[in-house]
Design an enzyme around this catalytic site. Structure first.
Site, PDB file in Angstrom:
ATOM      1  CG  ASP A 132      -1.871   1.041   1.403  1.00  0.00           C
ATOM      2  OD1 ASP A 132      -1.656   2.130   0.823  1.00  0.00           O
ATOM      3  OD2 ASP A 132      -2.886   0.816   2.072  1.00  0.00           O
TER       4      ASP A 132
ATOM      5  CB  SER B 192      -8.469  13.629 -11.886  1.00  0.00           C
ATOM      6  OG  SER B 192      -9.723  13.762 -12.514  1.00  0.00           O
TER       7      SER B 192
ATOM      8  CE1 TYR C 124      -9.467   9.773  -8.047  1.00  0.00           C
ATOM      9  CE2 TYR C 124     -10.591  11.459  -9.339  1.00  0.00           C
ATOM     10  CZ  TYR C 124      -9.636  10.470  -9.237  1.00  0.00           C
ATOM     11  OH  TYR C 124      -8.838  10.170 -10.318  1.00  0.00           O
TER      12      TYR C 124
ATOM     13  NE  ARG D  28     -17.747  13.212 -17.843  1.00  0.00           N
ATOM     14  CZ  ARG D  28     -18.720  14.027 -17.439  1.00  0.00           C
ATOM     15  NH1 ARG D  28     -18.967  15.144 -18.084  1.00  0.00           N
ATOM     16  NH2 ARG D  28     -19.443  13.719 -16.381  1.00  0.00           N
TER      17      ARG D  28
ATOM     18  NE  ARG E 228     -23.810   7.884 -13.314  1.00  0.00           N
ATOM     19  CZ  ARG E 228     -22.616   7.371 -13.515  1.00  0.00           C
ATOM     20  NH1 ARG E 228     -22.343   6.153 -13.126  1.00  0.00           N
ATOM     21  NH2 ARG E 228     -21.687   8.050 -14.151  1.00  0.00           N
TER      22      ARG E 228
HETATM   23  N1  NAD Z   1      -8.951   6.415 -15.896  1.00  0.00           N
HETATM   24  C1  NAD Z   1      -9.082   7.722 -16.031  1.00  0.00           C
HETATM   25  O1  NAD Z   1      -9.793   8.214 -16.874  1.00  0.00           O
HETATM   26  C2  NAD Z   1      -8.353   8.665 -15.101  1.00  0.00           C
HETATM   27  C3  NAD Z   1      -8.653  10.028 -15.185  1.00  0.00           C
HETATM   28  C4  NAD Z   1      -7.985  10.910 -14.350  1.00  0.00           C
HETATM   29  C5  NAD Z   1      -6.999  10.443 -13.510  1.00  0.00           C
HETATM   30  N2  NAD Z   1      -6.745   9.109 -13.435  1.00  0.00           N
HETATM   31  C6  NAD Z   1      -5.713   8.659 -12.502  1.00  0.00           C
HETATM   32  O2  NAD Z   1      -4.841   7.750 -13.167  1.00  0.00           O
HETATM   33  C7  NAD Z   1      -4.318   6.825 -12.215  1.00  0.00           C
HETATM   34  C8  NAD Z   1      -4.524   5.400 -12.701  1.00  0.00           C
HETATM   35  O3  NAD Z   1      -5.924   5.141 -12.814  1.00  0.00           O
HETATM   36  P1  NAD Z   1      -6.511   3.895 -13.620  1.00  0.00           P
HETATM   37  O4  NAD Z   1      -7.662   4.400 -14.395  1.00  0.00           O
HETATM   38  O5  NAD Z   1      -5.405   3.197 -14.325  1.00  0.00           O
HETATM   39  O6  NAD Z   1      -7.125   3.002 -12.453  1.00  0.00           O
HETATM   40  P2  NAD Z   1      -6.728   1.549 -11.908  1.00  0.00           P
HETATM   41  O7  NAD Z   1      -7.656   1.237 -10.797  1.00  0.00           O
HETATM   42  O8  NAD Z   1      -6.640   0.576 -13.028  1.00  0.00           O
HETATM   43  O9  NAD Z   1      -5.256   1.783 -11.351  1.00  0.00           O
HETATM   44  C9  NAD Z   1      -4.970   2.187 -10.028  1.00  0.00           C
HETATM   45  C10 NAD Z   1      -3.895   1.245  -9.477  1.00  0.00           C
HETATM   46  O10 NAD Z   1      -3.504   1.701  -8.178  1.00  0.00           O
HETATM   47  C11 NAD Z   1      -3.501   0.584  -7.285  1.00  0.00           C
HETATM   48  N3  NAD Z   1      -3.788   1.102  -5.955  1.00  0.00           N
HETATM   49  C12 NAD Z   1      -4.950   1.659  -5.512  1.00  0.00           C
HETATM   50  N4  NAD Z   1      -4.811   2.070  -4.246  1.00  0.00           N
HETATM   51  C13 NAD Z   1      -3.550   1.761  -3.863  1.00  0.00           C
HETATM   52  C14 NAD Z   1      -2.809   1.915  -2.677  1.00  0.00           C
HETATM   53  N5  NAD Z   1      -3.349   2.484  -1.593  1.00  0.00           N
HETATM   54  N6  NAD Z   1      -1.523   1.484  -2.638  1.00  0.00           N
HETATM   55  C15 NAD Z   1      -0.955   0.899  -3.732  1.00  0.00           C
HETATM   56  N7  NAD Z   1      -1.605   0.719  -4.891  1.00  0.00           N
HETATM   57  C16 NAD Z   1      -2.887   1.146  -4.956  1.00  0.00           C
HETATM   58  C17 NAD Z   1      -4.561  -0.356  -7.810  1.00  0.00           C
HETATM   59  O11 NAD Z   1      -4.395  -1.699  -7.385  1.00  0.00           O
HETATM   60  C18 NAD Z   1      -4.396  -0.185  -9.322  1.00  0.00           C
HETATM   61  O12 NAD Z   1      -3.436  -1.084  -9.843  1.00  0.00           O
HETATM   62  C19 NAD Z   1      -5.000   7.147 -10.878  1.00  0.00           C
HETATM   63  O13 NAD Z   1      -4.149   7.998 -10.131  1.00  0.00           O
HETATM   64  C20 NAD Z   1      -6.244   7.893 -11.314  1.00  0.00           C
HETATM   65  O14 NAD Z   1      -6.712   8.747 -10.299  1.00  0.00           O
HETATM   66  C21 NAD Z   1      -7.407   8.207 -14.210  1.00  0.00           C
END
Ligand code: NAD
Length: 310
Positions: free
Chosen positions: A51, A116, A141, A212, A269
């Site tokens: 973590d 984000s 968030y 979006r 939502r």
């Molecule tokens: N998907 C999008 O459109 C989007 C948009 C804006 C920002 N983000 C950011 O991009 C990043 C990746 O997002 P994603 O879409 O790939 O989601 P995802 O859930 O696939 O990836 C997040 C990863 O972080 C790990 N994780 C979560 N909490 C944790 C912790 N406390 N300690 C260690 N590991 C942890 C999870 O296991 C996962 O592998 C994030 O920071 C998210 O906020 C994503």
């Protein structure tokens, strides 16, 4: 370079790991596998299951002497952050601070923080929204992503830690799971491939659905490659600046799958933003980066991957 990618078992982080390895870097992934998947882990990267808020992160960074930390790990669900704001603070606030403290102590040179755009800006008049806009986050968030960003100048001034912030729009592509912030593309692709209908949530005065900015994961990865060298001390929107309604997205996915679009409609939502669109001119200018993959092409590639072709 020796790089730590947190969240490297997740959707976006795993693609960043692949690209860093392909560019010849040495990569370690730190991930607690809460939403990430073992099958996303690149076997050429070292893996630490932990973590980001764990006190042992400091020992890991002290021992490994990474040059760069790329911080993708996060609690990524906006609705979950609304249901349990303290859990979101633990992962996205305290987790980020823990990593920053560890990075500063260990003499890490550069910290790439993933933020984000949609969640930080909230509902804005000025679209596409540039980075200097005053943030108005509407979810825990968003507040905690902003908190993470806000620590960076302190760590730069006092500990000499270089930083770059990438504020993503709605990222989509292969490996995306439907739980995430921009899961709508994954949801539509999976539903339409299975011959099912999906729901478009909309406000009464927006019959086409929300607006979006959808950016393909490969474009996001190139921004992470650029951020290794450029953009020190700056925040960058990473999106397309192209507005897409949910109905347009539905039609695009239906076309890529080869089915008739037959959406259901439902009420928004709680906390659903009406419009989110990012101005990416700073990234074009300073990172020499621009999005290349159109929504139609990105949806085709995502569908191909879901069909096991990609
Ligand atoms: N998907 C999008 O459109 C989007 C948009 C804006 C920002 N983000 C950011 O991009 C990043 C990746 O997002 P994603 O879409 O790939 O989601 P995802 O859930 O696939 O990836 C997040 C990863 O972080 C790990 N994780 C979560 N909490 C944790 C912790 N406390 N300690 C260690 N590991 C942890 C999870 O296991 C996962 O592998 C994030 O920071 C998210 O906020 C994503």
């Amino acid at each position: 370079m020796k790089i730590l990618v947190t969240g490297g078992a997740g959707f976006i982080g795993s693609h960043v790991v692949d690209a860093y390895l392909a560019a010849g870097h040495q990569v370690t992934v730190l991930d607690d596998l809460s939403t990430g998947r073992r099958e996303n882990l690149n076997p050429k990267a070292a893996f630490v299951e932990m973590d980001v808020a764990d006190p042992r992160v400091r020992e890991l960074l002290a021992a490994e002497r990474f040059e760069v930390v790329n911080h993708h790990a996060a609690q990524v669900s906006v609705p979950l952050s609304a249901q349990d704001p303290l859990a979101d603070l633990e992962a996205n606030g305290r987790g980020t601070l823990n990593l920053l403290v560890a990075a500063a102590e260990a003499g890490v040179r550069r910290f790439v923080f993933i933020s984000s755009g949609g969640a930080i800006y909230g509902e804005q008049e000025h679209l596409p929204t540039p980075e200097e806009t005053v943030p108005r986050p509407l979810s825990p968030y968003g507040v905690h992503k902003l908190l993470g960003e806000s620590y960076l100048p302190f760590f730069a001034q006092v500990h000499g830690l270089e930083w770059v912030v990438l504020r993503y729009a709605n990222v989509y592509g292969p490996r995306q799971a439907p739980h995430a912030e921009a899961g709508v593309v994954a949801i539509f692709c999976s539903a339409l491939l299975a011959g099912e209908q999906a729901t478009i949530y909309r406000y009464d005065d927006m019959p086409q659905g929300m607006i979006r900015d959808y950016v393909y994961v490969e474009d996001v990865v190139r921004a992470n490659l650029a951020a290794l060298e450029r953009g020190t001390g700056q925040i960058f929107n990473i999106g397309t600046g192209v507005p897409t309604t949910t109905l347009e997205l539905y039609h695009t996915v239906a076309q890529a799958v080869g089915v008739e679009p037959r959406p259901r409609f439902g009420p928004p939502r709680p906390g659903d933003l009406r419009r989110s669109l990012l101005d990416v001119s700073r990234a074009r200018r300073e990172l020499d980066w621009q999005p290349r993959v159109s929504l139609a092409e990105g949806c085709r590639r995502t569908i191909a991957w879901l069909r096991g072709e990609g």
